[in-house]
Design a protein around this motif. Structure first.
Motif, PDB file in Angstrom:
ATOM      1  N   LEU A  31      -3.312 -25.058  20.993  1.00 33.72           N
ATOM      2  CA  LEU A  31      -2.064 -24.576  20.865  1.00 33.72           C
ATOM      3  C   LEU A  31      -1.108 -23.150  21.116  1.00 33.72           C
ATOM      4  O   LEU A  31      -1.424 -22.723  20.617  1.00 33.72           O
ATOM      5  CB  LEU A  31      -1.414 -24.598  18.752  1.00 33.72           C
ATOM      6  CG  LEU A  31       0.372 -25.008  19.046  1.00 33.72           C
ATOM      7  CD1 LEU A  31       1.026 -26.582  19.684  1.00 33.72           C
ATOM      8  CD2 LEU A  31       0.626 -25.714  17.415  1.00 33.72           C
ATOM      9  N   SER A  32      -1.279 -23.142  22.283  1.00 35.91           N
ATOM     10  CA  SER A  32      -0.616 -21.607  22.526  1.00 35.91           C
ATOM     11  C   SER A  32       0.421 -21.621  22.605  1.00 35.91           C
ATOM     12  O   SER A  32       1.541 -22.214  21.446  1.00 35.91           O
ATOM     13  CB  SER A  32      -0.199 -21.889  24.394  1.00 35.91           C
ATOM     14  OG  SER A  32       0.465 -22.482  24.283  1.00 35.91           O
ATOM     15  N   TYR A  38       3.466 -20.278  23.192  1.00 32.17           N
ATOM     16  CA  TYR A  38       4.881 -21.441  23.860  1.00 32.17           C
ATOM     17  C   TYR A  38       4.622 -22.129  23.074  1.00 32.17           C
ATOM     18  O   TYR A  38       6.196 -21.999  22.804  1.00 32.17           O
ATOM     19  CB  TYR A  38       4.570 -21.284  25.424  1.00 32.17           C
ATOM     20  CG  TYR A  38       5.051 -22.141  26.011  1.00 32.17           C
ATOM     21  CD1 TYR A  38       6.983 -21.121  26.944  1.00 32.17           C
ATOM     22  CD2 TYR A  38       5.438 -23.319  26.753  1.00 32.17           C
ATOM     23  CE1 TYR A  38       7.888 -21.971  27.951  1.00 32.17           C
ATOM     24  CE2 TYR A  38       5.591 -23.542  27.568  1.00 32.17           C
ATOM     25  CZ  TYR A  38       6.820 -23.245  27.262  1.00 32.17           C
ATOM     26  OH  TYR A  38       7.997 -23.784  28.305  1.00 32.17           O
ATOM     27  N   GLU A  39       3.630 -23.316  23.579  1.00 34.66           N
ATOM     28  CA  GLU A  39       3.968 -24.196  23.237  1.00 34.66           C
ATOM     29  C   GLU A  39       4.201 -24.819  21.359  1.00 34.66           C
ATOM     30  O   GLU A  39       5.337 -25.326  20.861  1.00 34.66           O
ATOM     31  CB  GLU A  39       2.450 -25.172  22.985  1.00 34.66           C
ATOM     32  CG  GLU A  39       1.782 -25.011  24.593  1.00 34.66           C
ATOM     33  CD  GLU A  39       0.515 -26.292  24.670  1.00 34.66           C
ATOM     34  OE1 GLU A  39       0.606 -27.255  25.267  1.00 34.66           O
ATOM     35  OE2 GLU A  39      -0.444 -25.598  23.960  1.00 34.66           O
ATOM     36  N   LYS A  48       7.589 -23.802  21.386  1.00 35.58           N
ATOM     37  CA  LYS A  48       8.449 -25.362  22.185  1.00 35.58           C
ATOM     38  C   LYS A  48       8.778 -26.066  20.750  1.00 35.58           C
ATOM     39  O   LYS A  48       9.322 -27.095  20.563  1.00 35.58           O
ATOM     40  CB  LYS A  48       7.808 -25.665  23.505  1.00 35.58           C
ATOM     41  CG  LYS A  48       7.514 -25.112  23.947  1.00 35.58           C
ATOM     42  CD  LYS A  48       9.302 -24.848  25.299  1.00 35.58           C
ATOM     43  CE  LYS A  48       9.261 -27.094  25.732  1.00 35.58           C
ATOM     44  NZ  LYS A  48      10.539 -26.669  26.654  1.00 35.58           N
ATOM     45  N   LEU A  49       7.453 -25.929  20.260  1.00 32.34           N
ATOM     46  CA  LEU A  49       7.932 -27.143  19.157  1.00 32.34           C
ATOM     47  C   LEU A  49       8.326 -26.735  17.599  1.00 32.34           C
ATOM     48  O   LEU A  49       9.540 -28.029  17.246  1.00 32.34           O
ATOM     49  CB  LEU A  49       6.229 -27.297  18.079  1.00 32.34           C
ATOM     50  CG  LEU A  49       4.920 -28.128  18.953  1.00 32.34           C
ATOM     51  CD1 LEU A  49       3.616 -27.821  18.436  1.00 32.34           C
ATOM     52  CD2 LEU A  49       5.704 -29.489  19.136  1.00 32.34           C
ATOM     53  N   HIS A  96      -0.222 -18.869  28.464  1.00 34.63           N
ATOM     54  CA  HIS A  96       0.425 -20.480  28.200  1.00 34.63           C
ATOM     55  C   HIS A  96      -0.865 -20.920  29.714  1.00 34.63           C
ATOM     56  O   HIS A  96      -1.910 -22.038  28.880  1.00 34.63           O
ATOM     57  CB  HIS A  96       1.714 -20.929  28.321  1.00 34.63           C
ATOM     58  CG  HIS A  96       2.211 -22.599  28.120  1.00 34.63           C
ATOM     59  ND1 HIS A  96       1.366 -23.156  27.018  1.00 34.63           N
ATOM     60  CD2 HIS A  96       1.714 -23.195  29.475  1.00 34.63           C
ATOM     61  CE1 HIS A  96       1.227 -24.758  27.950  1.00 34.63           C
ATOM     62  NE2 HIS A  96       1.699 -24.449  28.222  1.00 34.63           N
ATOM     63  N   LYS A 124      -4.107 -22.974  29.778  1.00 30.65           N
ATOM     64  CA  LYS A 124      -4.172 -24.715  30.549  1.00 30.65           C
ATOM     65  C   LYS A 124      -5.262 -24.496  31.351  1.00 30.65           C
ATOM     66  O   LYS A 124      -5.453 -25.295  31.365  1.00 30.65           O
ATOM     67  CB  LYS A 124      -2.366 -24.815  31.060  1.00 30.65           C
ATOM     68  CG  LYS A 124      -1.462 -24.833  29.543  1.00 30.65           C
ATOM     69  CD  LYS A 124      -1.978 -25.970  28.703  1.00 30.65           C
ATOM     70  CE  LYS A 124      -1.962 -27.226  28.981  1.00 30.65           C
ATOM     71  NZ  LYS A 124      -2.509 -28.225  27.465  1.00 30.65           N
ATOM     72  N   THR A 149      -5.799 -32.455  20.848  1.00 26.53           N
ATOM     73  CA  THR A 149      -4.812 -31.276  20.398  1.00 26.53           C
ATOM     74  C   THR A 149      -4.627 -30.842  18.573  1.00 26.53           C
ATOM     75  O   THR A 149      -5.996 -32.265  18.840  1.00 26.53           O
ATOM     76  CB  THR A 149      -3.242 -30.864  20.236  1.00 26.53           C
ATOM     77  OG1 THR A 149      -2.617 -31.924  20.203  1.00 26.53           O
ATOM     78  CG2 THR A 149      -2.861 -31.111  21.608  1.00 26.53           C
TER      79      THR A 149
END
Length: 426
Positions: free
Chosen positions: A55-56, A58-59, A62-63, A91, A95, A116
Protein backbone atom coordinates in the motif's frame (compact mmCIF):
# COMPACT_ATOMS: atom_id res chain seq x y z
CA UNK A 1 25.26 -2.23 4.98
CA UNK A 2 28.05 -4.74 4.31
CA UNK A 3 27.24 -6.70 7.48
CA UNK A 4 23.54 -6.83 6.76
CA UNK A 5 24.09 -7.94 3.17
CA UNK A 6 26.20 -10.88 4.27
CA UNK A 7 23.73 -11.89 6.99
CA UNK A 8 20.78 -11.76 4.62
CA UNK A 9 22.56 -14.33 2.46
CA UNK A 10 22.76 -16.75 5.37
CA UNK A 11 26.53 -17.08 5.78
CA UNK A 12 27.15 -20.00 8.22
CA UNK A 13 30.77 -19.09 8.93
CA UNK A 14 30.34 -15.92 10.94
CA UNK A 15 32.16 -15.79 14.29
CA UNK A 16 30.05 -15.27 17.39
CA UNK A 17 32.72 -15.57 20.05
CA UNK A 18 30.87 -13.62 22.74
CA UNK A 19 28.56 -16.57 23.40
CA UNK A 20 31.25 -19.21 23.44
CA UNK A 21 29.71 -22.45 22.28
CA UNK A 22 27.44 -21.12 19.54
CA UNK A 23 29.64 -22.94 17.04
CA UNK A 24 28.03 -26.16 18.27
CA UNK A 25 24.70 -24.91 17.01
CA UNK A 26 25.78 -23.90 13.52
CA UNK A 27 24.20 -26.92 11.88
CA UNK A 28 21.85 -25.50 9.29
CA UNK A 29 18.27 -26.71 9.22
CA UNK A 30 17.81 -27.33 5.52
CA UNK A 31 17.54 -31.10 5.76
CA UNK A 32 15.05 -31.02 8.63
CA UNK A 33 12.34 -28.87 7.08
CA UNK A 34 9.16 -30.22 5.60
CA UNK A 35 9.55 -32.30 2.47
CA UNK A 36 12.67 -30.58 1.17
CA UNK A 37 15.30 -32.80 -0.39
CA UNK A 38 18.51 -32.15 -2.37
CA UNK A 39 16.78 -33.10 -5.63
CA UNK A 40 14.56 -30.05 -5.23
CA UNK A 41 17.51 -27.68 -5.08
CA UNK A 42 17.14 -26.45 -8.67
CA UNK A 43 13.44 -27.03 -9.27
CA UNK A 44 11.08 -24.07 -9.63
CA UNK A 45 8.10 -24.48 -11.95
CA UNK A 46 5.02 -22.79 -10.47
CA UNK A 47 1.70 -22.76 -12.31
CA UNK A 48 0.03 -20.09 -10.16
CA UNK A 49 1.64 -17.02 -8.59
CA UNK A 50 0.19 -14.58 -6.10
CA UNK A 51 1.69 -11.08 -6.09
CA UNK A 52 1.24 -9.22 -2.81
CA UNK A 53 1.61 -5.51 -3.49
CA UNK A 54 2.35 -2.82 -0.93
CA UNK A 55 0.00 0.00 0.00
CA UNK A 56 1.92 3.05 -1.22
CA UNK A 57 1.90 6.26 0.79
CA UNK A 58 -0.15 7.90 -1.95
CA UNK A 59 -2.76 5.11 -1.79
CA UNK A 60 -2.73 5.34 1.99
CA UNK A 61 -3.55 9.06 1.85
CA UNK A 62 -6.28 8.45 -0.72
CA UNK A 63 -7.89 5.91 1.60
CA UNK A 64 -7.65 8.26 4.58
CA UNK A 65 -9.26 11.13 2.67
CA UNK A 66 -11.93 9.43 0.58
CA UNK A 67 -14.07 12.56 0.62
CA UNK A 68 -11.42 14.68 -1.16
CA UNK A 69 -10.90 14.92 -4.90
CA UNK A 70 -7.38 14.96 -6.33
CA UNK A 71 -6.92 18.75 -6.14
CA UNK A 72 -8.24 18.89 -2.60
CA UNK A 73 -5.96 16.01 -1.58
CA UNK A 74 -2.96 17.81 -3.05
CA UNK A 75 -3.84 20.99 -1.15
CA UNK A 76 -4.31 19.07 2.12
CA UNK A 77 -0.97 17.31 1.76
CA UNK A 78 0.89 20.50 0.89
CA UNK A 79 -0.57 22.31 3.89
CA UNK A 80 0.69 19.46 6.05
CA UNK A 81 4.18 19.82 4.59
CA UNK A 82 4.09 16.68 2.46
CA UNK A 83 5.41 16.66 -1.11
CA UNK A 84 2.46 15.58 -3.22
CA UNK A 85 4.54 15.26 -6.39
CA UNK A 86 7.10 13.00 -4.70
CA UNK A 87 4.36 10.80 -3.25
CA UNK A 88 2.90 10.42 -6.72
CA UNK A 89 6.32 9.77 -8.26
CA UNK A 90 7.22 6.98 -5.85
CA UNK A 91 3.72 5.53 -6.16
CA UNK A 92 4.28 5.34 -9.93
CA UNK A 93 7.64 3.60 -9.45
CA UNK A 94 5.99 1.03 -7.25
CA UNK A 95 3.07 0.40 -9.61
CA UNK A 96 5.47 -0.01 -12.53
CA UNK A 97 7.37 -2.70 -10.61
CA UNK A 98 4.13 -4.43 -9.68
CA UNK A 99 2.93 -4.39 -13.30
CA UNK A 100 6.27 -5.67 -14.56
CA UNK A 101 6.27 -8.64 -12.16
CA UNK A 102 2.76 -9.58 -13.26
CA UNK A 103 3.53 -9.13 -16.96
CA UNK A 104 6.69 -11.24 -16.94
CA UNK A 105 5.09 -14.04 -14.93
CA UNK A 106 2.22 -14.17 -17.41
CA UNK A 107 4.72 -14.21 -20.30
CA UNK A 108 6.06 -17.39 -18.72
CA UNK A 109 2.55 -18.88 -18.78
CA UNK A 110 2.18 -18.59 -15.02
CA UNK A 111 -1.34 -17.69 -13.93
CA UNK A 112 -0.96 -14.55 -11.83
CA UNK A 113 -3.15 -12.73 -9.35
CA UNK A 114 -2.31 -9.37 -7.69
CA UNK A 115 -3.69 -8.62 -4.22
CA UNK A 116 -3.28 -5.92 -1.59
CA UNK A 117 -2.87 -6.55 2.13
CA UNK A 118 -6.66 -6.48 2.55
CA UNK A 119 -7.17 -9.45 0.22
CA UNK A 120 -4.12 -11.39 1.31
CA UNK A 121 -5.99 -14.26 2.93
CA UNK A 122 -5.71 -18.00 3.38
CA UNK A 123 -7.82 -18.74 0.31
CA UNK A 124 -5.56 -16.78 -2.03
CA UNK A 125 -2.40 -18.14 -0.40
CA UNK A 126 -3.61 -21.73 -0.81
CA UNK A 127 -4.47 -21.02 -4.45
CA UNK A 128 -0.89 -20.02 -5.29
CA UNK A 129 2.19 -22.17 -5.79
CA UNK A 130 4.48 -19.23 -4.98
CA UNK A 131 4.11 -15.82 -3.36
CA UNK A 132 5.87 -12.77 -4.80
CA UNK A 133 5.91 -9.46 -2.97
CA UNK A 134 6.28 -6.08 -4.64
CA UNK A 135 7.28 -3.50 -2.06
CA UNK A 136 9.91 -3.45 0.66
CA UNK A 137 10.70 -5.42 3.80
CA UNK A 138 7.35 -4.49 5.36
CA UNK A 139 5.45 -6.08 2.49
CA UNK A 140 7.69 -9.14 2.63
CA UNK A 141 7.09 -9.50 6.38
CA UNK A 142 3.34 -9.25 5.86
CA UNK A 143 3.56 -11.88 3.14
CA UNK A 144 5.60 -14.19 5.34
CA UNK A 145 3.32 -13.78 8.37
CA UNK A 146 0.49 -15.83 6.84
CA UNK A 147 2.52 -18.59 5.22
CA UNK A 148 2.33 -21.75 7.34
CA UNK A 149 3.38 -24.31 4.73
CA UNK A 150 7.18 -24.90 4.63
CA UNK A 151 6.90 -25.92 0.96
CA UNK A 152 5.38 -22.55 -0.05
CA UNK A 153 8.03 -20.20 -1.42
CA UNK A 154 8.02 -16.42 -0.95
CA UNK A 155 10.20 -14.11 -3.08
CA UNK A 156 10.40 -10.34 -2.75
CA UNK A 157 11.09 -7.59 -5.27
CA UNK A 158 12.09 -4.19 -3.90
CA UNK A 159 9.75 -1.89 -5.83
CA UNK A 160 11.53 1.33 -4.87
CA UNK A 161 15.24 0.67 -4.17
CA UNK A 162 16.00 4.41 -4.06
CA UNK A 163 14.10 4.70 -0.78
CA UNK A 164 14.66 1.38 1.00
CA UNK A 165 17.29 -1.32 1.24
CA UNK A 166 14.88 -4.25 1.10
CA UNK A 167 17.19 -6.70 2.90
CA UNK A 168 14.61 -9.48 2.70
CA UNK A 169 14.00 -8.96 -1.00
CA UNK A 170 16.14 -9.99 -3.95
CA UNK A 171 19.19 -7.72 -4.45
CA UNK A 172 18.43 -4.20 -5.70
CA UNK A 173 19.82 -4.82 -9.16
CA UNK A 174 16.86 -7.10 -9.87
CA UNK A 175 14.35 -4.32 -9.21
CA UNK A 176 15.16 -3.01 -12.68
CA UNK A 177 15.81 -6.42 -14.17
CA UNK A 178 12.86 -8.49 -13.03
CA UNK A 179 12.91 -10.66 -16.13
CA UNK A 180 16.48 -11.79 -15.42
CA UNK A 181 15.54 -12.77 -11.86
CA UNK A 182 12.51 -14.79 -12.96
CA UNK A 183 14.55 -16.47 -15.70
CA UNK A 184 17.14 -17.51 -13.12
CA UNK A 185 14.42 -18.97 -10.93
CA UNK A 186 12.88 -20.96 -13.76
CA UNK A 187 16.34 -22.15 -14.86
CA UNK A 188 17.14 -23.36 -11.35
CA UNK A 189 19.97 -20.88 -10.86
CA UNK A 190 19.36 -20.41 -7.15
CA UNK A 191 19.49 -22.19 -3.82
CA UNK A 192 16.82 -22.59 -1.20
CA UNK A 193 17.14 -20.58 2.00
CA UNK A 194 14.99 -21.63 4.96
CA UNK A 195 14.68 -18.68 7.33
CA UNK A 196 13.88 -19.71 10.89
CA UNK A 197 10.89 -18.09 12.58
CA UNK A 198 9.79 -17.68 16.19
CA UNK A 199 6.66 -19.51 17.34
CA UNK A 200 4.81 -17.74 20.17
CA UNK A 201 2.57 -19.59 22.61
CA UNK A 202 0.48 -17.48 24.99
CA UNK A 203 -0.90 -18.75 28.31
CA UNK A 204 -3.37 -16.60 30.22
CA UNK A 205 -6.90 -15.28 30.50
CA UNK A 206 -7.12 -12.79 27.63
CA UNK A 207 -5.04 -14.47 24.98
CA UNK A 208 -7.84 -14.25 22.38
CA UNK A 209 -8.17 -10.46 22.61
CA UNK A 210 -8.07 -8.95 19.12
CA UNK A 211 -4.55 -7.69 18.33
CA UNK A 212 -3.76 -4.28 16.88
CA UNK A 213 -2.37 -4.14 13.34
CA UNK A 214 0.17 -1.34 13.69
CA UNK A 215 0.92 -0.63 10.04
CA UNK A 216 -2.59 0.62 9.28
CA UNK A 217 -3.61 1.86 12.70
CA UNK A 218 -5.09 5.05 11.24
CA UNK A 219 -7.30 3.16 8.80
CA UNK A 220 -9.74 1.88 11.40
CA UNK A 221 -12.30 0.07 9.26
CA UNK A 222 -9.72 -1.33 6.87
CA UNK A 223 -7.52 -2.33 9.78
CA UNK A 224 -10.35 -4.34 11.31
CA UNK A 225 -10.96 -6.08 8.04
CA UNK A 226 -7.32 -7.15 7.89
CA UNK A 227 -7.44 -8.39 11.47
CA UNK A 228 -10.47 -10.53 10.78
CA UNK A 229 -8.56 -12.20 7.97
CA UNK A 230 -5.52 -12.64 10.19
CA UNK A 231 -7.50 -14.56 12.78
CA UNK A 232 -9.69 -16.72 10.49
CA UNK A 233 -7.46 -19.82 10.49
CA UNK A 234 -7.20 -19.70 14.27
CA UNK A 235 -10.93 -19.92 14.97
CA UNK A 236 -10.98 -23.69 14.39
CA UNK A 237 -8.82 -24.28 17.45
CA UNK A 238 -10.23 -21.54 19.65
CA UNK A 239 -12.80 -23.60 21.57
CA UNK A 240 -10.42 -26.42 22.52
CA UNK A 241 -7.45 -24.21 23.33
CA UNK A 242 -9.41 -21.65 25.33
CA UNK A 243 -10.27 -24.35 27.87
CA UNK A 244 -6.59 -24.67 28.61
CA UNK A 245 -6.02 -20.90 28.34
CA UNK A 246 -3.21 -21.74 25.95
CA UNK A 247 -2.86 -20.56 22.40
CA UNK A 248 -0.24 -20.81 19.65
CA UNK A 249 -0.44 -17.51 17.78
CA UNK A 250 -1.45 -17.80 14.11
CA UNK A 251 1.53 -15.71 12.98
CA UNK A 252 5.26 -16.42 13.28
CA UNK A 253 7.98 -13.82 13.76
CA UNK A 254 10.49 -13.68 10.91
CA UNK A 255 12.46 -10.74 12.34
CA UNK A 256 11.76 -10.31 16.03
CA UNK A 257 9.36 -10.34 18.95
CA UNK A 258 9.36 -7.30 21.22
CA UNK A 259 7.82 -7.33 24.70
CA UNK A 260 7.39 -4.20 26.77
CA UNK A 261 5.09 -1.55 28.17
CA UNK A 262 3.09 0.29 25.52
CA UNK A 263 4.18 3.60 27.04
CA UNK A 264 7.93 3.64 26.40
CA UNK A 265 8.62 5.92 29.40
CA UNK A 266 7.29 3.24 31.77
CA UNK A 267 9.59 0.48 33.06
CA UNK A 268 8.77 -3.03 31.80
CA UNK A 269 8.67 -5.67 34.55
CA UNK A 270 8.72 -9.37 33.71
CA UNK A 271 10.17 -12.74 34.71
CA UNK A 272 12.52 -14.42 32.24
CA UNK A 273 13.60 -18.07 31.98
CA UNK A 274 16.17 -19.12 29.37
CA UNK A 275 16.26 -22.75 28.17
CA UNK A 276 14.54 -24.12 31.24
CA UNK A 277 16.42 -22.07 33.83
CA UNK A 278 14.67 -20.59 36.86
CA UNK A 279 12.79 -17.39 36.14
CA UNK A 280 14.70 -14.20 36.88
CA UNK A 281 12.87 -10.96 37.68
CA UNK A 282 13.83 -8.24 35.25
CA UNK A 283 13.10 -4.53 35.03
CA UNK A 284 14.12 -2.95 31.76
CA UNK A 285 12.99 -0.98 28.74
CA UNK A 286 11.69 -4.18 27.21
CA UNK A 287 12.86 -7.47 25.74
CA UNK A 288 13.76 -7.93 22.08
CA UNK A 289 14.10 -11.49 20.72
CA UNK A 290 15.30 -11.98 17.16
CA UNK A 291 15.90 -14.70 14.61
CA UNK A 292 19.07 -14.81 12.53
CA UNK A 293 17.15 -12.87 9.89
CA UNK A 294 16.24 -10.22 12.45
CA UNK A 295 19.77 -10.07 13.87
CA UNK A 296 20.61 -7.53 11.16
CA UNK A 297 17.70 -5.28 12.05
CA UNK A 298 16.33 -3.81 15.31
CA UNK A 299 18.33 -6.06 17.64
CA UNK A 300 21.51 -5.14 15.77
CA UNK A 301 20.87 -1.44 16.26
CA UNK A 302 20.10 -1.94 19.96
CA UNK A 303 23.43 -3.64 20.59
CA UNK A 304 25.88 -2.14 18.12
CA UNK A 305 28.74 -0.01 19.38
CA UNK A 306 29.45 3.34 17.72
CA UNK A 307 33.03 4.34 16.93
CA UNK A 308 32.98 6.95 19.68
CA UNK A 309 32.26 4.37 22.40
CA UNK A 310 35.04 2.09 21.16
CA UNK A 311 37.47 5.01 21.11
CA UNK A 312 36.47 6.05 24.64
CA UNK A 313 36.87 2.49 25.95
CA UNK A 314 40.27 2.13 24.33
CA UNK A 315 41.38 5.37 25.96
CA UNK A 316 40.18 4.20 29.39
CA UNK A 317 41.94 0.84 28.96
CA UNK A 318 45.15 2.62 28.01
CA UNK A 319 44.92 4.92 31.03
CA UNK A 320 44.20 2.07 33.47
CA UNK A 321 46.68 -0.49 32.15
CA UNK A 322 49.36 1.76 30.66
CA UNK A 323 49.47 -0.63 27.72
CA UNK A 324 50.68 0.87 24.43
CA UNK A 325 47.21 1.26 22.92
CA UNK A 326 46.86 3.95 20.30
CA UNK A 327 43.26 4.99 20.95
CA UNK A 328 43.56 7.68 18.29
CA UNK A 329 44.34 5.19 15.52
CA UNK A 330 41.18 5.44 13.41
CA UNK A 331 41.89 2.26 11.44
CA UNK A 332 42.30 0.27 14.65
CA UNK A 333 39.04 1.71 16.01
CA UNK A 334 37.31 0.83 12.75
CA UNK A 335 38.51 -2.78 12.91
CA UNK A 336 37.49 -3.30 16.55
CA UNK A 337 34.10 -1.65 16.00
CA UNK A 338 33.42 -3.74 12.91
CA UNK A 339 34.49 -6.97 14.66
CA UNK A 340 32.27 -6.35 17.68
CA UNK A 341 29.25 -5.40 15.56
CA UNK A 342 29.92 -8.26 13.16
CA UNK A 343 29.63 -10.70 16.06
CA UNK A 344 26.07 -9.60 16.75
CA UNK A 345 24.84 -11.14 13.48
CA UNK A 346 24.07 -14.81 12.91
CA UNK A 347 22.70 -16.76 9.95
CA UNK A 348 18.96 -16.92 9.18
CA UNK A 349 18.98 -20.74 9.11
CA UNK A 350 20.44 -21.17 12.59
CA UNK A 351 17.92 -22.67 15.04
CA UNK A 352 18.51 -20.15 17.83
CA UNK A 353 16.99 -16.90 19.05
CA UNK A 354 19.08 -13.94 20.09
CA UNK A 355 17.62 -12.05 23.04
CA UNK A 356 18.42 -8.55 24.29
CA UNK A 357 17.32 -7.04 27.61
CA UNK A 358 17.09 -3.33 26.88
CA UNK A 359 18.43 -0.94 29.53
CA UNK A 360 18.32 -3.44 32.40
CA UNK A 361 17.59 -1.83 35.79
CA UNK A 362 18.19 -2.84 39.41
CA UNK A 363 16.41 -1.42 42.47
CA UNK A 364 18.15 -3.48 45.17
CA UNK A 365 15.50 -6.21 45.32
CA UNK A 366 16.18 -7.65 41.88
CA UNK A 367 19.34 -9.49 40.85
CA UNK A 368 22.30 -7.17 40.45
CA UNK A 369 23.49 -6.42 36.91
CA UNK A 370 25.71 -9.22 35.67
CA UNK A 371 23.73 -12.17 37.04
CA UNK A 372 21.63 -12.15 33.89
CA UNK A 373 23.57 -11.22 30.80
CA UNK A 374 21.88 -8.41 28.87
CA UNK A 375 22.01 -10.46 25.68
CA UNK A 376 22.46 -14.08 24.74
CA UNK A 377 21.13 -16.98 22.68
CA UNK A 378 18.46 -19.53 23.46
CA UNK A 379 16.39 -22.34 22.02
CA UNK A 380 13.42 -21.44 24.23
CA UNK A 381 12.40 -18.40 26.26
CA UNK A 382 9.67 -18.31 28.88
CA UNK A 383 8.45 -14.84 29.86
CA UNK A 384 5.84 -14.04 32.51
CA UNK A 385 4.46 -10.51 32.37
CA UNK A 386 4.35 -8.31 35.46
CA UNK A 387 3.47 -5.30 33.33
CA UNK A 388 0.59 -2.86 33.59
CA UNK A 389 -0.18 -2.10 29.93
CA UNK A 390 2.23 -4.13 27.82
CA UNK A 391 2.33 -5.45 24.29
CA UNK A 392 3.90 -8.41 22.56
CA UNK A 393 4.70 -7.18 19.06
CA UNK A 394 5.53 -9.48 16.16
CA UNK A 395 7.75 -8.06 13.40
CA UNK A 396 6.77 -4.52 14.31
CA UNK A 397 3.34 -5.09 12.80
CA UNK A 398 0.96 -7.06 15.02
CA UNK A 399 0.56 -6.19 18.70
CA UNK A 400 -0.96 -8.56 21.27
CA UNK A 401 -1.86 -7.57 24.82
CA UNK A 402 0.67 -8.94 27.32
CA UNK A 403 -0.27 -7.89 30.83
CA UNK A 404 0.29 -9.14 34.38
CA UNK A 405 0.22 -12.93 34.70
CA UNK A 406 0.26 -13.73 31.00
CA UNK A 407 3.04 -16.10 29.91
CA UNK A 408 4.71 -16.19 26.51
CA UNK A 409 6.77 -19.18 25.38
CA UNK A 410 9.05 -18.47 22.42
CA UNK A 411 10.44 -21.37 20.38
CA UNK A 412 12.24 -22.05 17.11
CA UNK A 413 10.57 -25.03 15.39
CA UNK A 414 11.97 -26.49 12.16
CA UNK A 415 8.62 -26.86 10.42
CA UNK A 416 7.90 -23.15 10.93
CA UNK A 417 10.84 -22.15 8.69
CA UNK A 418 10.07 -19.90 5.74
CA UNK A 419 11.17 -21.06 2.31
CA UNK A 420 12.95 -18.33 0.33
CA UNK A 421 15.62 -18.22 -2.37
CA UNK A 422 19.11 -16.88 -3.00
CA UNK A 423 19.88 -16.33 -6.68
CA UNK A 424 23.20 -17.58 -8.04
CA UNK A 425 25.59 -14.79 -8.91
CA UNK A 426 28.42 -15.03 -11.50
Amino acid sequence: MFLRKIASQGSPTRSLSFIGNLQLHRKLSRNSVGSWSPSEASTFSPKKALVLTKLSRYEFEKLRHKNLDENQLEDALRKRGSDYNMLLYHHTLHKNCEAMVKSILEEKNIETKVVTRFDYNESNINWADVIFTAGGDGTFLLGASKIHDPTKTIIGFNSDPTRSEGYLCLPKKYSNNIKNAINKLLQGKFRWLFRKRIRVTLIGDKIYDVPVELHDQQLNKLENRFLEISEDRDEVHKSEESIKNKRILPVKALNEVFIGEALSARVSYYELAVDGSERTKVKSSGLCVSTGTGSTSWTFNINKLPHQSVSDLMQLIQEETRLPIDYKDQRLIDRITAKFNNNLIFGPEIALMGYTIRDSLSDGTLPVPGERKPRGFAKQLNIRSRCFDASLVIDGGLSYSFNDGTVAILDIVDEDALRTVVLNEP
